[in-house]
Design an enzyme around this catalytic site. Sequence first.
Site, PDB file in Angstrom:
ATOM      1  N   ASP A  95     111.781  -2.592  76.733  1.00 39.24           N
ATOM      2  CA  ASP A  95     112.679  -2.316  75.606  1.00 39.24           C
ATOM      3  C   ASP A  95     112.417  -3.369  74.529  1.00 39.24           C
ATOM      4  O   ASP A  95     111.604  -4.278  74.720  1.00 39.24           O
ATOM      5  CB  ASP A  95     114.137  -2.285  76.066  1.00 39.24           C
ATOM      6  CG  ASP A  95     114.652  -3.655  76.453  1.00 39.24           C
ATOM      7  OD1 ASP A  95     113.914  -4.652  76.325  1.00 39.24           O
ATOM      8  OD2 ASP A  95     115.807  -3.739  76.892  1.00 39.24           O
ATOM      9  N   SER A  96     113.109  -3.247  73.400  1.00 42.41           N
ATOM     10  CA  SER A  96     112.806  -4.135  72.274  1.00 42.41           C
ATOM     11  C   SER A  96     113.693  -5.372  72.249  1.00 42.41           C
ATOM     12  O   SER A  96     113.510  -6.244  71.402  1.00 42.41           O
ATOM     13  CB  SER A  96     113.008  -3.372  70.972  1.00 42.41           C
ATOM     14  OG  SER A  96     114.394  -3.113  70.798  1.00 42.41           O
ATOM     15  N   GLY A  97     114.655  -5.447  73.146  1.00 43.48           N
ATOM     16  CA  GLY A  97     115.595  -6.561  73.113  1.00 43.48           C
ATOM     17  C   GLY A  97     116.775  -6.311  72.190  1.00 43.48           C
ATOM     18  O   GLY A  97     117.760  -7.032  72.240  1.00 43.48           O
ATOM     19  N   GLY A  98     116.657  -5.285  71.350  1.00 41.58           N
ATOM     20  CA  GLY A  98     117.714  -5.014  70.383  1.00 41.58           C
ATOM     21  C   GLY A  98     119.066  -4.799  71.049  1.00 41.58           C
ATOM     22  O   GLY A  98     120.049  -5.463  70.721  1.00 41.58           O
ATOM     23  N   ASP A 149     115.358  -1.816  66.787  1.00 36.37           N
ATOM     24  CA  ASP A 149     116.308  -1.029  66.005  1.00 36.37           C
ATOM     25  C   ASP A 149     117.671  -1.696  66.041  1.00 36.37           C
ATOM     26  O   ASP A 149     117.937  -2.548  66.886  1.00 36.37           O
ATOM     27  CB  ASP A 149     116.426   0.391  66.569  1.00 36.37           C
ATOM     28  CG  ASP A 149     116.802   0.392  68.048  1.00 36.37           C
ATOM     29  OD1 ASP A 149     116.702  -0.670  68.698  1.00 36.37           O
ATOM     30  OD2 ASP A 149     117.194   1.451  68.562  1.00 36.37           O
ATOM     31  N   GLN A 197     118.211   6.927  65.870  1.00 38.60           N
ATOM     32  CA  GLN A 197     119.598   6.464  65.860  1.00 38.60           C
ATOM     33  C   GLN A 197     120.405   7.419  64.983  1.00 38.60           C
ATOM     34  O   GLN A 197     119.947   8.525  64.711  1.00 38.60           O
ATOM     35  CB  GLN A 197     119.678   5.016  65.344  1.00 38.60           C
ATOM     36  CG  GLN A 197     119.119   3.972  66.312  1.00 38.60           C
ATOM     37  CD  GLN A 197     120.007   3.729  67.533  1.00 38.60           C
ATOM     38  OE1 GLN A 197     121.130   4.255  67.637  1.00 38.60           O
ATOM     39  NE2 GLN A 197     119.487   2.938  68.476  1.00 38.60           N
ATOM     40  N   GLY A 224     121.232   4.812  71.235  1.00 43.49           N
ATOM     41  CA  GLY A 224     122.594   4.855  70.713  1.00 43.49           C
ATOM     42  C   GLY A 224     123.457   5.949  71.309  1.00 43.49           C
ATOM     43  O   GLY A 224     124.465   6.339  70.710  1.00 43.49           O
ATOM     44  N   ASP A 274     116.126   5.904  81.752  1.00 48.96           N
ATOM     45  CA  ASP A 274     116.317   4.639  82.460  1.00 48.96           C
ATOM     46  C   ASP A 274     117.805   4.357  82.476  1.00 48.96           C
ATOM     47  O   ASP A 274     118.541   4.817  81.596  1.00 48.96           O
ATOM     48  CB  ASP A 274     115.616   3.477  81.750  1.00 48.96           C
ATOM     49  CG  ASP A 274     116.434   2.958  80.580  1.00 48.96           C
ATOM     50  OD1 ASP A 274     116.429   3.625  79.521  1.00 48.96           O
ATOM     51  OD2 ASP A 274     117.119   1.940  80.726  1.00 48.96           O
TER      52      ASP A 274
END
Lengths: 379, 379
Positions: A95-98, A149, A197, A224, A274
């Site tokens: 994932d992006s960590g966002g 994002d 999103q 989201g 996931d």
Amino acid sequence: MAALSFNLQYQDRGSKARAGVISTDHGEIQTPIFMPVGTAGSVKAVTQEQLRSDVKAQVILGNTYHLYLRPGLEVLERAGGLQQFTGWDRPILTDSGGYQVFSLAGTRKISEEGVTFQSHIDGSRHLFSPEYVMDIQRIIGGDIIMAFDECPPGGCEMDYAKKSLELTNRWLDRCFERFNSTPDRYGYTQNLFPIVQGGTYKDLRKQSCEYVASKNARGNAIGGLSVGEPEPVMYEICDWCCDHLPSNKPRYLMGVGTPWNILECISMGIDMFDCVMPTRNGRNAMLFTTNGIINIDNKKWEFDYSPIDEGLNNPYSNNYSKAYLRHLLKSKEYLGLTIASIQNLALYLWLVEEARKHIIAGDYFSWKTAMTERLKQRL
Amino acid sequence: MAALSFNLQYQDRGSKARAGVISTDHGEIQTPIFMPVGTAGSVKAVTQEQLRSDVKAQVILGNTYHLYLRPGLEVLERAGGLQQFTGWDRPILTDSGGYQVFSLAGTRKISEEGVTFQSHIDGSRHLFSPEYVMDIQRIIGGDIIMAFDECPPGGCEMDYAKKSLELTNRWLDRCFERFNSTPDRYGYTQNLFPIVQGGTYKDLRKQSCEYVASKNARGNAIGGLSVGEPEPVMYEICDWCCDHLPSNKPRYLMGVGTPWNILECISMGIDMFDCVMPTRNGRNAMLFTTNGIINIDNKKWEFDYSPIDEGLNNPYSNNYSKAYLRHLLKSKEYLGLTIASIQNLALYLWLVEEARKHIIAGDYFSWKTAMTERLKQRL
């Protein structure tokens, strides 16, 4: 070494469910698929051997936020990436960590540049920008990496959702720019998936789908959702997004959900899932089985020496009893966490494998209805 | 179904070390042997599959105190005993609960009748008498069960040790009386081992050995060592006891110790060992390897991607790196506890297997000297 490809093999007759194969440089993934979450380089309480042989996982997820903080980029880079570091040799998605960073409410600050946040480990300050998050994920080395994002809070106002989506879109441009101008690190191909999103607003979601589709990425994600909105709304938006995303690319619904959520969203055309639910709920004594839900803490299982779940094909579900697992979890024995996690993950992987069979057979919709009823039963 | 038997196969030429086979109704045990401790029906953080395939354990230990409190006797009895309950189908030895109960200083009271103590779980009061502890161990169902003895504190006075031994001897009579008048529960034979006590006093220890030997049990144990006395004293008393215990019965040294303690005591004629050290120290980042000791917390391992221990033959020691294990333990990932526990247990089991080979080859003494030096090294 080749970019990720998706071979769409079957479409269900009675729903929008589909079965395919995703090819990566670390092997193939049969879809629909569920990806166990390996937060900090380990699917909690489960070994890589058990993931392969007992859970039958085909791809796992790593969390950029956690891996960035610990063990850190230098350890991962010198190891040759997360697969080399962990000994998991099949595909990995990061994932992006966002999502994690936005969960640190109070200690993070959003700007055009990116997000400043404080480490939950030592309080140190860090900045995640779209560019830096691409660099980080390049170093971690996932086969599939995710765009950075903004995740607006569940149930946010239209105005907030709109502004947030605009920021997400500008960040998306920056993600692709950086991603396209940097090389793969370890001799295999990395693939960037953009994220839709737009909160619970259909016009924003549609706009986001179109923007995401315009990037012509190897796969697309929906973010989201399952962040506090009612389940029917989640289904409605998921369905809407599926209809507005390209059908020749894998669709990944992030962070969802219960076994029946997964069955429902498969019928809309989602290919990848996931969720921490199987492992987290397992550690808290909630078991998903092929016959329904078990709260193993409940006194009714104290003398139940029957196998945890004979419907699955692994020695943990078949050879350990409900009474024993109950004892282990009540006694806070680590083995209890392991058995419960394997049971729940194996159930999820069994479920998507069965779903695939029924898509291929063309009777997915009726099978899903019966299976949902079975899985939701409280035993 | 037959009582436990011991076939003494080899005697080392240069020491009193010996190799044999213990036969039980749950299979054979090659001696010398180390028994992993499965406190509450689970060797902490290790599955029964891993114990069999990776650790190569032949017999494990269960703690009467813990099992009595949780899951409790009814659950174990209705399961058909601890093997049925846990799925561990090889031999099990249960301790008598004495050691644990005496550790509850402040909340326990010793009398001629037995020991009254409070549960560490809910504060409830219980009485362990020699008779009741026999009944409890009958129900738990270990192949080998232990006498209920008083464990005097390390370094206690002669007078205390003498009085304590007298009580232990009276309790021993009561144990055998109850044991001999009660049947095996689950269709296999249980075997009661008496325990030598007497602190660090040779005459008391000799007297205790003679009393224990007079019971003509299937095996004999030495307790009350490694409880705070200096290592040379522990060795001296252990050696002394070996010389005063029957040579045609297995000798079990309880709760000892480091890998080199085990090698030393094998050379005196000890056949069986148990200790929480490999699992407990493993969980605290101390690894025993075939090349010496590793504190895996140490920064020097941060970038060491070499296998944890190539000298052992299991996928955990061979396939996971020191850097990865360090990361897992620092991040408090359960997988770290599992890998470290398997490494240390596998080392202990490898060590007694190697010891056996060298006893058979007749060069145990020189091998032990070199191996001790290697194992004690700090890497």
